[in-house]
Design an enzyme around this catalytic site. Structure first.
Site, PDB file in Angstrom:
ATOM      1  N   GLY A   1     -12.891   6.811  -3.899  1.00 18.34           N
ATOM      2  CA  GLY A   1     -13.613   7.237  -2.705  1.00 18.34           C
ATOM      3  C   GLY A   1     -15.101   7.189  -2.966  1.00 18.34           C
TER       4      GLY A   1
ATOM      5  CE1 TYR B   1     -12.770   4.054  -8.741  1.00 19.12           C
ATOM      6  CE2 TYR B   1     -15.117   3.551  -8.844  1.00 19.12           C
ATOM      7  CZ  TYR B   1     -13.847   3.255  -8.392  1.00 19.12           C
ATOM      8  OH  TYR B   1     -13.649   2.153  -7.597  1.00 19.12           O
TER       9      TYR B   1
ATOM     10  CG  ASP C   1      -2.181   0.849   0.968  1.00 16.99           C
ATOM     11  OD1 ASP C   1      -2.063   2.078   0.765  1.00 16.99           O
ATOM     12  OD2 ASP C   1      -3.293   0.275   0.963  1.00 16.99           O
TER      13      ASP C   1
ATOM     14  CE  LYS D   1     -12.139   0.487  -9.906  1.00 16.89           C
ATOM     15  NZ  LYS D   1     -11.066  -0.353  -9.330  1.00 16.89           N
TER      16      LYS D   1
END
Length: 323
Positions: free
Chosen positions: A76, A147, A31, A151
Site C-alpha cells: 500500500g 517492504y 487475485d 523486495k
C-alpha cells in the site's frame, strides 16, 4: 503468448492484464480479491480467485503459461508500509518463493517481478533535492522500510533462480505509479490518489491536509507509460533490475497545487508533521532504461493528474450520492 498476471485485480495488474489482451495475448488473471472489487473491468480470458501464499494454487495458476507477470503483493502507500512489517514480509516472501518454484516446475518461459524504488538506501534519500537513484545504488543496502527489504530479498531470489536453474527473469523497480482505477481510499492509497480524493472531498474554500511539510519530493509515473516500459522489458533480453519511473522531481506541495488547479477549487493547505512521509526525496535515474530499452515517459504531470483526478472525483461523487 499465454500470459498470467498475478495481482490482476489490483491497480497496475488490471491495467496490465487488459493491455496484454489488447496486444493479442491470451490472459489469465489471479487475485485473492473477488473480481467485483476490481475498479477497472477486466477484458481477459480467465479470472481465478486464489491465495498465492499456498503453493498448490501457484502450481495451478502457472499451468500452461508462457509468461508470468508477478505483481501479487501485500502492499500500500506510505501509511500502510510504515505501520505493517511482519505481515508484508511473510506474505510477499511466500508469494515469490512459491511462484518462482511453480514457474520452474511448469516450465514457464519468462517471469516478470515488480520490485520497488523502496529497495534503495535511506541514506541516499535524506534531502528533497536528491540525486536520482541509479540501479547500482541498491548495494550497500539500507532500505527505509520492511517492504523495501522484502523486495530486495525477492530480487536476489529471482537472481538465484536464474543462476541455478536458467530461468528467464525480468525485474523492474517501479517508482510511484499512478493513474485512474487506482486504490484511492481505505489506508492503502498512494500520494497522488490520496491527494486527489482529499481535493475531491473538500468543499470550495475549504482546507486539504498534507502529510509532512509538503517539501518532501518524489517522481511519479503515469500508468500508460509504465505498461509500455514493462512490456518492452519483458520482450527484451535484459535480466538485471531496471528502474521504471520518471526523473521529473516534484514536491508534494507542487503535486497538490496541480491537483487543486485541475479541480477549479480554492483550497488552503494545512500540514501534519506527525504523519508518515517516508524518505525526504526520491527520484529515478533513467539512464540505464534509456540505453537498454530506448524508453522514456511521455505523459506530463498535468495530463496524468487530470485523468486521475477526474476518475477519483467521479468515484467520490458516486459515493456521496449513495450515502
Amino acid at each position: 503468448m499465454r500470459c498470467l498476471v498475478t495481482g490482476g485485480c489490483g491497480f497496475i495488474g488490471s491495467h496490465l492484464a487488459n493491455y496484454l489482451k489488447r496486444k493479442g495475448h491470451w490472459v489469465r488473471v489471479v487475485d485473492i480479491k473477488p473480481v467485483e472489487e476490481c475498479y477497472l473491468p477486466l477484458q481477459v480470458d480467465e479470472v481465478l480467485r486464489m491465495d498465492l501464499r499456498i503453493y498448490e494454487n501457484c502450481l495451478k495458476a502457472t499451468e500452461g503459461i508462457d509468461w508470468v507477470f508477478n505483481l501479487a503483493a501485500n502492499m500500500g502507500g506510505i501509511g500502510f508500509i510504515t505501520s505493517v512489517a511482519a505481515e508484508i514480509m511473510h506474505d510477499n516472501a511466500l508469494i515469490n518463493i512459491y511462484m518462482l518454484e511453480a514457474c520452474r516446475q511448469n516450465n514457464v518461459k519468462r517471469i516478470f517481478f515488480s520490485s520497488s524504488a523502496c529497495i534503495y538506501p535511506a541514506y541516499r534519500q535524506d534531502q528533497p533535492l536528491v540525486e536520482p537513484l541509479k540501479e547500482e545504488y541498491a548495494v550497500p543496502a539500507m532500505p527505509d522500510s520492511y517492504y523495501g527489504w522484502e523486495k530486495l530479498f525477492a530480487e536476489k531470489l529471482y537472481e538465484a533462480y536464474e543462476k541455478d536453474y536458467g530461468m528467464e527473469v525480468r525485474i523492474a523497480r517501479l517508482h510511484n505509479i499512478y493513474g485512474p482505477y487506482c486504490t484511492y481510499k481505505g489506508g492503502r492509497e498512494k500520494a497522488p490518489a490520496a491527494l486527489c480524493r482529499k481535493v475531491a472531498e473538500a468543499p470550495d474554500g475549504g482546507t486539504i491536509e498534507i502529510w509532512g511539510d509538503g517539501k518532501q519530493t518524489r517522481s511519479f509515473l503515469y500508468i500508460d507509460d509504465c505498461l509500455d516500459a514493462i512490456y518492452r522489458l519483458m520482450q527484451s533480453d535484459y535480466s538485471k533490475p531496471l528502474n521504471i519511473g520518471s526523473d521529473e522531481l516534484i514536491s508534494i506541495d507542487e503535486l497538490t497545487d496541480i491537483i487543486i488547479d485541475i479541480s477549479g477549487k480554492k483550497l488552503r493547505k494545512v500540514y501534519d508533521p506527525t504523519k508518515p512521509q517516508g524518505v525526504r526525496g526520491r527520484n529515478a535515474d533513467l539512464t540505464l532504461i534509456e540505453n537498454v530499452l530506448g524508453w522514456r515517459p511521455k505523459t506530463s504531470y498535468r495530463e496524468g493528474l487530470e485523468k486521475t483526478y477526474r476518475w477519483v472525483e467521479q468515484m467520490v461523487k458516486k459515493e456521496g450520492s449513495t450515502h
